[in-house]
Design a protein around this motif. Structure first.
Motif, PDB file in Angstrom:
ATOM      1  N   LYS A  32     -83.617  85.473  63.701  1.00  0.00           N
ATOM      2  CA  LYS A  32     -82.700  85.234  64.819  1.00  0.00           C
ATOM      3  C   LYS A  32     -83.291  84.233  65.812  1.00  0.00           C
ATOM      4  N   MET A  33     -84.584  84.331  66.070  1.00  0.00           N
ATOM      5  CA  MET A  33     -85.227  83.397  66.994  1.00  0.00           C
ATOM      6  C   MET A  33     -85.231  81.987  66.401  1.00  0.00           C
ATOM      7  N   PHE A  34     -85.511  81.861  65.108  1.00  0.00           N
ATOM      8  CA  PHE A  34     -85.509  80.552  64.464  1.00  0.00           C
ATOM      9  C   PHE A  34     -84.113  79.930  64.523  1.00  0.00           C
ATOM     10  N   LYS A  35     -83.105  80.730  64.227  1.00  0.00           N
ATOM     11  CA  LYS A  35     -81.730  80.229  64.273  1.00  0.00           C
ATOM     12  C   LYS A  35     -81.376  79.735  65.671  1.00  0.00           C
ATOM     13  N   ALA A  36     -81.694  80.532  66.683  1.00  0.00           N
ATOM     14  CA  ALA A  36     -81.345  80.173  68.056  1.00  0.00           C
ATOM     15  C   ALA A  36     -82.156  78.989  68.563  1.00  0.00           C
ATOM     16  N   VAL A  52     -87.140  64.604  63.715  1.00  0.00           N
ATOM     17  CA  VAL A  52     -87.359  65.811  62.916  1.00  0.00           C
ATOM     18  C   VAL A  52     -88.246  65.419  61.733  1.00  0.00           C
ATOM     19  N   ASP A  53     -89.420  66.037  61.653  1.00  0.00           N
ATOM     20  CA  ASP A  53     -90.338  65.756  60.556  1.00  0.00           C
ATOM     21  C   ASP A  53     -90.079  66.695  59.383  1.00  0.00           C
ATOM     22  N   GLY A  54     -89.657  67.921  59.669  1.00  0.00           N
ATOM     23  CA  GLY A  54     -89.355  68.861  58.600  1.00  0.00           C
ATOM     24  C   GLY A  54     -88.784  70.165  59.115  1.00  0.00           C
ATOM     25  N   ILE A  55     -87.916  70.772  58.315  1.00  0.00           N
ATOM     26  CA  ILE A  55     -87.362  72.100  58.610  1.00  0.00           C
ATOM     27  C   ILE A  55     -87.465  72.915  57.332  1.00  0.00           C
ATOM     28  N   ASP A  56     -88.080  74.077  57.417  1.00  0.00           N
ATOM     29  CA  ASP A  56     -88.167  74.993  56.279  1.00  0.00           C
ATOM     30  C   ASP A  56     -87.537  76.312  56.721  1.00  0.00           C
ATOM     31  N   LYS A  57     -86.268  76.498  56.369  1.00  0.00           N
ATOM     32  CA  LYS A  57     -85.515  77.676  56.806  1.00  0.00           C
ATOM     33  C   LYS A  57     -86.042  78.959  56.172  1.00  0.00           C
ATOM     34  N   GLU A  58     -86.581  78.883  54.978  1.00  0.00           N
ATOM     35  CA  GLU A  58     -87.108  80.076  54.315  1.00  0.00           C
ATOM     36  C   GLU A  58     -88.396  80.569  54.963  1.00  0.00           C
ATOM     37  N   ASN A  59     -89.272  79.616  55.320  1.00  0.00           N
ATOM     38  CA  ASN A  59     -90.559  79.981  55.926  1.00  0.00           C
ATOM     39  C   ASN A  59     -90.549  79.898  57.446  1.00  0.00           C
ATOM     40  N   LEU A  60     -89.365  79.623  58.027  1.00  0.00           N
ATOM     41  CA  LEU A  60     -89.173  79.568  59.483  1.00  0.00           C
ATOM     42  C   LEU A  60     -90.175  78.625  60.155  1.00  0.00           C
TER      43      LEU A  60
END
Length: 158
Positions: A18-22, A72-80
Protein backbone atom coordinates in the motif's frame (compact mmCIF):
# COMPACT_ATOMS: atom_id res chain seq x y z
CA UNK A 1 33.18 14.92 -9.76
CA UNK A 2 32.66 13.96 -6.13
CA UNK A 3 30.17 11.41 -4.88
CA UNK A 4 28.45 11.57 -1.48
CA UNK A 5 26.03 8.85 -0.36
CA UNK A 6 23.53 8.96 2.50
CA UNK A 7 21.07 6.36 3.68
CA UNK A 8 17.78 6.82 5.53
CA UNK A 9 15.27 4.39 7.03
CA UNK A 10 11.68 5.20 7.99
CA UNK A 11 9.15 2.84 9.52
CA UNK A 12 5.42 2.98 8.92
CA UNK A 13 2.34 1.13 10.11
CA UNK A 14 1.14 0.99 6.46
CA UNK A 15 1.74 -2.29 4.59
CA UNK A 16 4.61 -2.28 2.08
CA UNK A 17 2.37 -2.81 -0.98
CA UNK A 18 0.00 0.00 0.00
CA UNK A 19 2.84 2.41 0.79
CA UNK A 20 4.59 1.61 -2.51
CA UNK A 21 1.36 2.16 -4.45
CA UNK A 22 0.66 5.48 -2.74
CA UNK A 23 4.18 6.89 -2.58
CA UNK A 24 5.55 5.59 -5.90
CA UNK A 25 2.81 4.47 -8.30
CA UNK A 26 0.21 7.12 -7.35
CA UNK A 27 2.67 9.68 -5.98
CA UNK A 28 2.47 12.04 -8.96
CA UNK A 29 -1.18 12.79 -8.17
CA UNK A 30 -1.31 11.98 -4.45
CA UNK A 31 1.62 14.05 -3.16
CA UNK A 32 0.44 17.35 -4.78
CA UNK A 33 -2.99 16.64 -3.26
CA UNK A 34 -1.60 15.90 0.22
CA UNK A 35 1.24 18.48 0.21
CA UNK A 36 0.39 21.25 -2.29
CA UNK A 37 2.69 23.65 -0.45
CA UNK A 38 5.63 21.33 -1.22
CA UNK A 39 4.74 19.90 -4.66
CA UNK A 40 2.43 21.89 -6.92
CA UNK A 41 2.42 19.48 -9.86
CA UNK A 42 4.14 16.57 -11.58
CA UNK A 43 4.04 16.42 -15.37
CA UNK A 44 5.39 13.60 -17.54
CA UNK A 45 7.19 15.18 -20.49
CA UNK A 46 8.67 11.98 -21.94
CA UNK A 47 7.86 8.29 -21.52
CA UNK A 48 5.05 6.18 -20.09
CA UNK A 49 5.86 6.28 -16.37
CA UNK A 50 8.35 3.41 -16.50
CA UNK A 51 12.14 3.45 -16.74
CA UNK A 52 13.39 6.33 -18.86
CA UNK A 53 10.40 8.56 -18.11
CA UNK A 54 11.23 12.23 -17.58
CA UNK A 55 9.01 14.31 -15.29
CA UNK A 56 8.97 17.98 -14.40
CA UNK A 57 8.16 18.52 -10.74
CA UNK A 58 7.00 22.02 -9.92
CA UNK A 59 7.37 22.90 -6.26
CA UNK A 60 4.71 24.69 -4.24
CA UNK A 61 4.88 28.21 -2.90
CA UNK A 62 6.32 26.93 0.39
CA UNK A 63 9.47 25.68 -1.34
CA UNK A 64 12.75 27.51 -1.85
CA UNK A 65 13.03 25.89 -5.31
CA UNK A 66 10.94 26.25 -8.48
CA UNK A 67 11.26 22.94 -10.31
CA UNK A 68 13.37 19.91 -11.18
CA UNK A 69 13.56 17.32 -13.91
CA UNK A 70 13.21 13.82 -12.50
CA UNK A 71 14.23 10.73 -14.49
CA UNK A 72 12.81 7.32 -13.60
CA UNK A 73 15.73 4.90 -13.58
CA UNK A 74 13.70 1.83 -12.65
CA UNK A 75 10.51 0.52 -11.05
CA UNK A 76 10.20 -3.03 -9.72
CA UNK A 77 6.61 -3.52 -8.55
CA UNK A 78 7.24 -7.08 -7.34
CA UNK A 79 10.21 -6.15 -5.14
CA UNK A 80 8.79 -2.70 -4.23
CA UNK A 81 11.88 -0.87 -5.46
CA UNK A 82 12.00 2.49 -7.21
CA UNK A 83 15.05 4.33 -8.46
CA UNK A 84 15.17 7.82 -9.92
CA UNK A 85 17.47 10.78 -10.44
CA UNK A 86 17.13 14.54 -10.25
CA UNK A 87 18.89 15.56 -13.47
CA UNK A 88 18.10 19.26 -13.83
CA UNK A 89 16.69 22.19 -11.88
CA UNK A 90 17.42 24.74 -9.22
CA UNK A 91 17.35 22.14 -6.43
CA UNK A 92 20.77 21.06 -7.73
CA UNK A 93 21.91 24.50 -6.54
CA UNK A 94 24.45 24.87 -9.33
CA UNK A 95 26.86 22.58 -7.45
CA UNK A 96 25.40 19.16 -8.25
CA UNK A 97 25.41 17.24 -11.53
CA UNK A 98 22.57 15.04 -10.27
CA UNK A 99 21.09 13.28 -7.24
CA UNK A 100 20.21 9.58 -7.53
CA UNK A 101 17.82 7.78 -5.21
CA UNK A 102 17.03 4.13 -4.63
CA UNK A 103 13.89 3.48 -2.57
CA UNK A 104 13.09 -0.01 -1.24
CA UNK A 105 10.01 -0.73 0.85
CA UNK A 106 10.28 -3.87 2.98
CA UNK A 107 7.97 -5.64 5.39
CA UNK A 108 8.28 -4.81 9.08
CA UNK A 109 7.70 -7.37 11.83
CA UNK A 110 4.62 -5.48 13.09
CA UNK A 111 2.85 -5.75 9.70
CA UNK A 112 3.87 -2.31 8.59
CA UNK A 113 6.81 -1.34 6.43
CA UNK A 114 10.33 -0.02 6.44
CA UNK A 115 11.25 2.43 3.69
CA UNK A 116 14.98 2.41 2.97
CA UNK A 117 16.33 5.20 0.80
CA UNK A 118 19.86 5.60 -0.47
CA UNK A 119 20.70 9.03 -1.89
CA UNK A 120 23.82 9.66 -3.99
CA UNK A 121 24.85 13.25 -4.63
CA UNK A 122 27.09 13.76 -7.68
CA UNK A 123 28.90 17.07 -7.19
CA UNK A 124 30.48 19.26 -9.84
CA UNK A 125 34.26 19.34 -9.54
CA UNK A 126 35.56 19.51 -5.99
CA UNK A 127 32.42 21.09 -4.54
CA UNK A 128 31.58 19.94 -1.03
CA UNK A 129 28.04 19.61 0.31
CA UNK A 130 27.49 20.44 3.95
CA UNK A 131 25.90 18.05 6.41
CA UNK A 132 23.25 20.75 6.98
CA UNK A 133 22.24 20.73 3.28
CA UNK A 134 21.89 16.94 3.34
CA UNK A 135 19.91 17.11 6.60
CA UNK A 136 17.46 19.62 5.05
CA UNK A 137 16.83 17.26 2.12
CA UNK A 138 16.34 14.28 4.44
CA UNK A 139 13.86 16.23 6.59
CA UNK A 140 11.82 17.21 3.53
CA UNK A 141 11.75 13.61 2.29
CA UNK A 142 10.72 12.38 5.74
CA UNK A 143 7.98 15.02 5.89
CA UNK A 144 6.59 13.87 2.54
CA UNK A 145 6.68 10.22 3.59
CA UNK A 146 4.91 10.98 6.88
CA UNK A 147 2.28 13.14 5.12
CA UNK A 148 1.45 10.28 2.74
CA UNK A 149 1.33 7.89 5.70
CA UNK A 150 -1.04 10.22 7.59
CA UNK A 151 -3.27 10.50 4.52
CA UNK A 152 -3.45 6.71 4.20
CA UNK A 153 -4.24 6.30 7.90
CA UNK A 154 -7.01 8.90 7.63
CA UNK A 155 -8.31 7.40 4.36
CA UNK A 156 -7.94 3.61 4.71
CA UNK A 157 -9.80 2.94 1.45
CA UNK A 158 -7.51 5.22 -0.59
Amino acid sequence: MGVITYDMEVTSSISPAKMFKAFVLDGDTLIPKVLPQAIKSVEIIEGDGGAGTIKVITFGEGSQFKSVKHKVDGIDKENLTYSYSIIEGDALMGVLESISYVVKINSHADGGSICKTSSTYHTKGDVQITEEQIKEGKEKALGMFKAVEAYLLANPDA
